[in-house]
Scaffold this motif. Structure first.
Motif, PDB file in Angstrom:
ATOM      1  N   ASP A 147       4.254  -5.712   9.971  1.00 23.01           N
ATOM      2  CA  ASP A 147       5.146  -6.815  10.353  1.00 23.01           C
ATOM      3  C   ASP A 147       4.356  -7.985  10.939  1.00 23.01           C
ATOM      4  OD1 ASP A 147       6.984  -4.900   9.598  1.00 23.01           O
ATOM      5  OD2 ASP A 147       8.432  -5.499  11.114  1.00 23.01           O
ATOM      6  N   ARG A 148       3.384  -8.432  10.172  1.00 23.52           N
ATOM      7  CA  ARG A 148       2.535  -9.548  10.573  1.00 23.52           C
ATOM      8  C   ARG A 148       2.739 -10.739   9.626  1.00 23.52           C
ATOM      9  NH1 ARG A 148       0.569  -8.992  15.752  1.00 23.52           N
ATOM     10  NH2 ARG A 148      -0.184  -6.870  16.082  1.00 23.52           N
ATOM     11  N   LEU A 149       2.364 -11.913  10.097  1.00 29.82           N
ATOM     12  CA  LEU A 149       2.460 -13.123   9.284  1.00 29.82           C
ATOM     13  C   LEU A 149       1.612 -12.987   8.030  1.00 29.82           C
ATOM     14  CD1 LEU A 149       2.121 -15.780  12.132  1.00 29.82           C
ATOM     15  CD2 LEU A 149       4.237 -15.068  10.983  1.00 29.82           C
ATOM     16  N   THR A 150       2.115 -13.523   6.924  1.00 30.17           N
ATOM     17  CA  THR A 150       1.381 -13.456   5.658  1.00 30.17           C
ATOM     18  C   THR A 150       0.917 -14.829   5.191  1.00 30.17           C
ATOM     19  OG1 THR A 150       3.458 -13.617   4.409  1.00 30.17           O
ATOM     20  CG2 THR A 150       2.626 -11.403   4.904  1.00 30.17           C
ATOM     21  N   GLU A 151       1.131 -15.855   6.008  1.00 31.09           N
ATOM     22  CA  GLU A 151       0.686 -17.192   5.643  1.00 31.09           C
ATOM     23  C   GLU A 151       0.266 -17.948   6.895  1.00 31.09           C
ATOM     24  OE1 GLU A 151       3.825 -19.437   3.843  1.00 31.09           O
ATOM     25  OE2 GLU A 151       5.186 -19.190   5.544  1.00 31.09           O
ATOM     26  N   ASP A 152      -0.569 -18.949   6.694  1.00 31.27           N
ATOM     27  CA  ASP A 152      -1.033 -19.779   7.785  1.00 31.27           C
ATOM     28  C   ASP A 152       0.064 -20.762   8.196  1.00 31.27           C
ATOM     29  OD1 ASP A 152      -3.439 -20.608   9.419  1.00 31.27           O
ATOM     30  OD2 ASP A 152      -2.920 -22.524   8.480  1.00 31.27           O
ATOM     31  N   GLY A 166      22.199 -19.988   9.587  1.00 33.81           N
ATOM     32  CA  GLY A 166      21.115 -19.445   8.775  1.00 33.81           C
ATOM     33  C   GLY A 166      19.837 -20.193   9.111  1.00 33.81           C
ATOM     34  N   TRP A 167      19.057 -20.529   8.091  1.00 35.64           N
ATOM     35  CA  TRP A 167      17.798 -21.225   8.312  1.00 35.64           C
ATOM     36  C   TRP A 167      17.415 -22.005   7.063  1.00 35.64           C
ATOM     37  CZ3 TRP A 167      18.535 -16.030   7.760  1.00 35.64           C
ATOM     38  CH2 TRP A 167      17.961 -15.413   6.657  1.00 35.64           C
ATOM     39  N   HIS A 168      16.501 -22.953   7.250  1.00 33.26           N
ATOM     40  CA  HIS A 168      15.985 -23.757   6.133  1.00 33.26           C
ATOM     41  C   HIS A 168      14.626 -23.269   5.653  1.00 33.26           C
ATOM     42  CE1 HIS A 168      18.661 -26.764   8.284  1.00 33.26           C
ATOM     43  NE2 HIS A 168      19.198 -26.691   7.090  1.00 33.26           N
ATOM     44  N   GLU A 169      13.766 -22.901   6.601  1.00 34.16           N
ATOM     45  CA  GLU A 169      12.434 -22.395   6.262  1.00 34.16           C
ATOM     46  C   GLU A 169      12.125 -21.169   7.115  1.00 34.16           C
ATOM     47  OE1 GLU A 169      10.396 -23.075   3.936  1.00 34.16           O
ATOM     48  OE2 GLU A 169      11.256 -24.927   3.152  1.00 34.16           O
ATOM     49  N   GLU A 170      11.415 -20.226   6.518  1.00 36.87           N
ATOM     50  CA  GLU A 170      11.007 -19.017   7.231  1.00 36.87           C
ATOM     51  C   GLU A 170       9.492 -18.908   7.241  1.00 36.87           C
ATOM     52  OE1 GLU A 170      11.630 -14.143   7.113  1.00 36.87           O
ATOM     53  OE2 GLU A 170      12.591 -15.413   5.605  1.00 36.87           O
ATOM     54  N   TRP A 171       8.928 -18.606   8.412  1.00 30.48           N
ATOM     55  CA  TRP A 171       7.494 -18.330   8.473  1.00 30.48           C
ATOM     56  C   TRP A 171       7.308 -16.929   7.910  1.00 30.48           C
ATOM     57  CZ3 TRP A 171       4.091 -20.091  13.160  1.00 30.48           C
ATOM     58  CH2 TRP A 171       2.737 -20.013  12.791  1.00 30.48           C
ATOM     59  N   LYS A 172       6.737 -16.848   6.723  1.00 24.09           N
ATOM     60  CA  LYS A 172       6.727 -15.616   5.956  1.00 24.09           C
ATOM     61  C   LYS A 172       5.876 -14.540   6.621  1.00 24.09           C
ATOM     62  CE  LYS A 172       7.501 -18.055   1.594  1.00 24.09           C
ATOM     63  NZ  LYS A 172       6.942 -18.401   0.268  1.00 24.09           N
ATOM     64  N   MET A 173       6.381 -13.321   6.552  1.00 22.31           N
ATOM     65  CA  MET A 173       5.695 -12.184   7.146  1.00 22.31           C
ATOM     66  C   MET A 173       6.032 -10.933   6.343  1.00 22.31           C
ATOM     67  SD  MET A 173       8.071 -11.439  10.525  1.00 22.31           S
ATOM     68  CE  MET A 173       7.583  -9.713  10.701  1.00 22.31           C
ATOM     69  N   LYS A 174       5.338  -9.850   6.656  1.00 21.22           N
ATOM     70  CA  LYS A 174       5.630  -8.560   6.046  1.00 21.22           C
ATOM     71  C   LYS A 174       6.723  -7.858   6.855  1.00 21.22           C
ATOM     72  CE  LYS A 174       1.290  -7.393   6.397  1.00 21.22           C
ATOM     73  NZ  LYS A 174       0.025  -6.614   6.342  1.00 21.22           N
ATOM     74  N   PHE A 175       7.459  -6.986   6.176  1.00 25.60           N
ATOM     75  CA  PHE A 175       8.529  -6.243   6.842  1.00 25.60           C
ATOM     76  C   PHE A 175       8.391  -4.750   6.532  1.00 25.60           C
ATOM     77  CE2 PHE A 175      10.291 -10.513   6.619  1.00 25.60           C
ATOM     78  CZ  PHE A 175      10.844 -10.664   7.885  1.00 25.60           C
ATOM     79  N   GLU A 176       7.210  -4.204   6.798  1.00 24.49           N
ATOM     80  CA  GLU A 176       6.987  -2.786   6.510  1.00 24.49           C
ATOM     81  C   GLU A 176       7.861  -1.877   7.362  1.00 24.49           C
ATOM     82  OE1 GLU A 176       2.623  -4.430   6.315  1.00 24.49           O
ATOM     83  OE2 GLU A 176       4.465  -4.875   7.427  1.00 24.49           O
ATOM     84  N   LEU A 177       8.130  -2.276   8.595  1.00 22.01           N
ATOM     85  CA  LEU A 177       8.898  -1.403   9.476  1.00 22.01           C
ATOM     86  C   LEU A 177      10.355  -1.309   9.053  1.00 22.01           C
ATOM     87  CD1 LEU A 177       7.326  -2.333  12.917  1.00 22.01           C
ATOM     88  CD2 LEU A 177       7.008  -0.230  11.613  1.00 22.01           C
TER      89      LEU A 177
END
Length: 304
Positions: free
Chosen positions: A225-230, A179-190
């Motif tokens: 489907d783009r990043l939502t945070e810096d 799995g993972w510990h941290e995710e670089w948050k993004m949108k998932f419209e697709l």
């Protein structure tokens, strides 16, 4: 601190930019590949697909992320298997992973020759441990002794909602499930668009279901489907766990794609450059900031 960069859903638009950024920063990563998305990308740019797959095989690590990505219907996928046609024929999760392994190995054999590729496993050139990640779920099945004979022989087992049986079976098939510990948050419209497509067209689909081949550079989709945070937001969360010896970061290739595709008359380069020409620079800044914290970048087959 050991940092493991992982990228899901490739090979797709954005994979090339990720690979170029990793090379520029002398960093390796793990790519969890998905056959259906890769197949869509082949129909758009087969030459680039083959170049990306060659780069990943020679310089990084490969993980199996299923062929179908559950067609975005995760609960149904784990409870019943993948529905593949209107007769309610189903493909099990393990068979979906086998299909993906065979599909990727077919293209690796095309690049490197059949004698060089072991079709019974899915591995990069310098990789000896098979890696898997379940689509849409943060599940784990890891035995440290598989990675290093000096490690204790025990099972790290973490399940997310409905994955126990499938994770167990894939582990038995030889995969270390991450799995993972941290995710670089993004949108998932697709993902939502794909579910809507199936719900609206399910009765008229002839033959086997296939997820839509979205053009990620079209006027309609290039902002999706783009990043939502810096990158600094991600770094700040990681620093709250800086006492951890190991951190796995989840990202998705398409979040780093440029917005402009050559000869696409539906979108002007001025628009895409204004909004999305610097996505790979965000990845580069994240990597270099972690280097300032003395992070050691490794692939997941070197987890222990």
């Amino acid at each position: 601190m050991d940092v493991y960069l992982s990228f899901d859903d490739g090979i797709q638009s954005g994979t090339k930019q990720v690979l170029e950024t990793l090379k520029a920063n002398s960093v390796k990563a793990t790519f969890f590949l998905t056959g259906s998305f890769s197949n869509h990308y082949i129909s758009q740019d087969e030459t680039n697909f083959l170049c990306c797959l060659k780069d990943i095989y020679e310089n990084h690590s490969i993980g199996n992320h299923s062929f179908s990505h559950a067609n975005e219907f995760y609960s149904d996928y784990y409870h019943k298997g993948l529905k593949i046609d209107n007769s309610d024929l189903r493909r099990s999760v393990t068979d979906d992973f086998k299909l993906n392994k065979n599909w990727i190995n077919t293209y690796l054999a095309r690049i490197f020759g059949e004698k060089k590729i072991n079709e019974s496993t899915l591995l990069a050139a310098n990789q000896v441990i098979q890696l898997g990640r379940l689509p849409g779920r943060n599940a784990w099945r890891i035995n440290p002794a598989i990675f290093n004979s000096n490690q204790a022989n025990f099972l790290i087992s973490i399940d997310d909602v409905d994955t126990k049986q499938e994770a167990d079976m894939l582990f038995q098939d030889g995969y270390q499930i991450f799995g993972w510990h941290e995710e670089w948050k993004m949108k998932f419209e697709l993902s939502s668009d794909t579910r809507s497509f199936f719900k609206q067209n399910i009765e008229t689909i002839v033959g086997e279901y296939n997820s839509p081949n979205w053009d990620l550079h079209s006027m309609e989709n290039f902002k999706k489907d783009r990043l939502t945070e810096d990158y600094q937001d991600l770094i700040d969360r990681m620093m709250t766990k800086r006492n951890s010896e190991k951190l796995i970061i989840l990202m998705h290739d398409r979040a780093f794609r440029t917005g402009y595709k050559k000869n696409n008359t539906n979108i002007s380069p001025e628009i895409s450059i204004k909004y999305f020409d610097n996505e790979r620079e965000k990845l580069s800044k994240m990597i270099n900031t972690l280097k300032q914290y003395n992070a050691r970048f490794k692939t997941l087959d070197k987890f222990y």
